[in-house]
Design an enzyme around this catalytic site. Sequence first.
Site, mmCIF file in Angstrom:
data_model
loop_
_atom_site.group_PDB
_atom_site.id
_atom_site.type_symbol
_atom_site.label_atom_id
_atom_site.label_comp_id
_atom_site.label_asym_id
_atom_site.label_seq_id
_atom_site.Cartn_x
_atom_site.Cartn_y
_atom_site.Cartn_z
ATOM 1 N N ARG A 19 0.829 -1.225 0.000
ATOM 2 C CA ARG A 19 0.000 0.000 0.000
ATOM 3 C C ARG A 19 0.859 1.269 0.000
ATOM 4 N NH1 ARG A 19 -3.967 -0.917 4.883
ATOM 5 N NH2 ARG A 19 -2.048 -1.795 5.718
ATOM 6 N N ASN A 37 -6.243 -2.710 1.931
ATOM 7 C CA ASN A 37 -6.233 -4.169 1.906
ATOM 8 C C ASN A 37 -7.668 -4.674 1.914
ATOM 9 O OD1 ASN A 37 -3.447 -4.450 1.963
ATOM 10 N ND2 ASN A 37 -3.343 -4.690 4.187
#
Length: 751
Positions: A19, A37
């Site tokens: 990320r 996520n």
Amino acid sequence: MLKTFKIQVGGQVQGVGFRPFVFNLAEKHQLKGTVSNNAKGVLIYVNGTSEELMNFMEDILEKAPDAAIIQNHSMDEIESMEFENFSVVPSQKTAKVAIPLTADFAICNSCKIEIQNPKNRRYRYAFTTCTQCGPRYAITQKFPFERAHTTMNQFTMCKHCVSEYENPKDSRFHSQTNSCDDCGITMQLLWNLGEPTPVEEEREILGTVARFLKEGAIVALKNTSGYLLCVDARNPEAVKKLRQRKKRPTKPFALLYPTMEKIHEAFEVSNHEQIALESRVCPIVLLDAKQQTKGHLAEEVAPGLDRYGVMLPSSALLTLLAIEAQIPLVATSGNIHGSPILSSEKDAREKLSAVADYFLNHNLEIVFPQDDSVMHFADKQQILLRRSRGLAPNLMGYVPKSNEKVFAMGAHLKSTLAFTPNGHTYVSPYFGNLDSYEVLQRFTETLQRYTQLFEELPEVVLVDKHPTYQSTILGQELATNWKVPVVAVQHHRAHFASVLAEHDVFETQKPVLGVIWDGTGLGDDGMIWGGEFFVYQNHQMERKAHFEYFDTLAGDKMAKEPRLSLFSLVNLHVEVEDKFSKTEIKIYQKLKENSKLKTSSVGRLFDAVASLLDVLDISTYEGEAALLLENLAWRYQGECIDLLERQTFENVPSKTIIEHLLNLKNQGESKAKLAASFMYTLASIAVKMAKIFEISTIACSGGVFQNRFLVQTLISLAQENDITLLFHKEMSSNDENIALGQLAYYQNIKE
């Protein structure tokens, strides 16, 4: 014209800094959107033109973090959304987990530098991690991988850690395991009776531990994957004390060295071995010791062996201890021999207080304890001996062939579990021998945690055909409780299927010869198999040949006393009378005459040769005879003898091999030459069988193929004869692969 796209990336993409990577990439491309996520991996919503998004997607795939493994991805245009900027948003679980579980990562070079820099705020902080390193699987409670879903959740980040966590330019941007001295994990050094030692500051603890070790003490140290028992590897009395207390008479111990430079000083290290040692897995690697090294290490570290299991520190804690000590340390699993590795302070104090002089504890809970992974190399060929920390539980190389949810219960000695709750295959770390109540308990607990973690129960349970294996018994009980069918898969067929699965050759049109050699497994005919030749083609698997049967003697005792295998294989007991009392000879001769249970085991053949060459008559650990025999074989540098040269046979004549070796021994041939010739003969047999069946591909599995000398010899002979060899890649060749093999057999073989 700006469009909104939904990008889904699957694979090992959680807990690897994916990320933060996407965030910084979006900033670079000047795109707006979000990244989070989810149950399938990483989810991205982003605005841009078609061309901008294609370039963005291309960079994601080409520049992903080193620890990431992208297995699938999709990009779809969706209904328009508006974003003020690009941001990392909290993960929301809207479906069941369908991604790999990220394995633990060894400490990275950046963190190693920080903990040794007096000017860095993490100087000497023993639990330093970042997005690229630290525990993952070991501390996972549920998914997606967020701090709140791990045992790190009990540690609230201080303002400095929060600042790092929120700073896109920081290496700990969205690092879920982020902590420091002010807010993180704390250590405590205790006497073995539970009283704290007089250490003033926590940063002094590791210096004190190093001093205790140099004084000959045994320290039970809680690493981030479980306890280790540590002792000065140069101190014979200290190592001997550890052996006595741990009840581990001769099985070799692993060694911890502070740096790669120190390892090079003491051992011969190939490029492949160094790459493995310095990898994110940070496994134990078996290395050849330099001549001067043996004089520096206690003989009791690896009795009778020329090779040692060596590793670098896998965590900041071990790194700091190794730097403080600056000596080779024994670092072996924190348990009593035969039990699983311990991870809780309560269990460690209860079971290791009679072993360790001191305990170094910390307050991070470990959910999935793991031993260190172990491997060695036959030239360039990696041979995995134990698959655990850093490798388990993901198996990226085998994609389930159906959506059916399957639990495979594995074998008995080198037990593992395999589960396919979604589109991925998960194979647990090695547990150990299920004869141990503690191992069976860990096995059962892990199985239950997997069903909770994935929120799925199996639709079928697979077991070994041996009815008294604990894994079989438990599998049948669970299948009854879950009201699902149970299917038995023969042991050696599972071995063969596992190596076929790793190479994804089930759809091949050409036949593959399976050479499956191990110690034991119940055969389809009720005999104990272990020296098998199968042919696979068109989803059919057929047993074509085997080593000739010989008598089993005294049940499980035969596997523990190599002399019994020799007794079974020789024609006259006079040839082995120096290994038995007269009473024993009478008893075993009677058992031999009345034996109805036969075996084709190559493992037991190794035992017989080890006894014949006076290497070992009674074992203290599994595989000891084969290990010492291989060690002897490496000491011979000349030309080997084919003990079955110019002989034709349908099934391999085990007794002829023994007779030939016995004659050569009586003629005065060196034992090292005979050990090497025995393994050369085995490699030759595999090639001969391939020629007999006119097959050009051989797949090898079973514990015998952990033997580096055998594998290296077979590789040479195969090259000379234009034969392709398939060895295990992600799995060990021993019974750790049985769970995968049961799954692969069930999904791919038509009976």
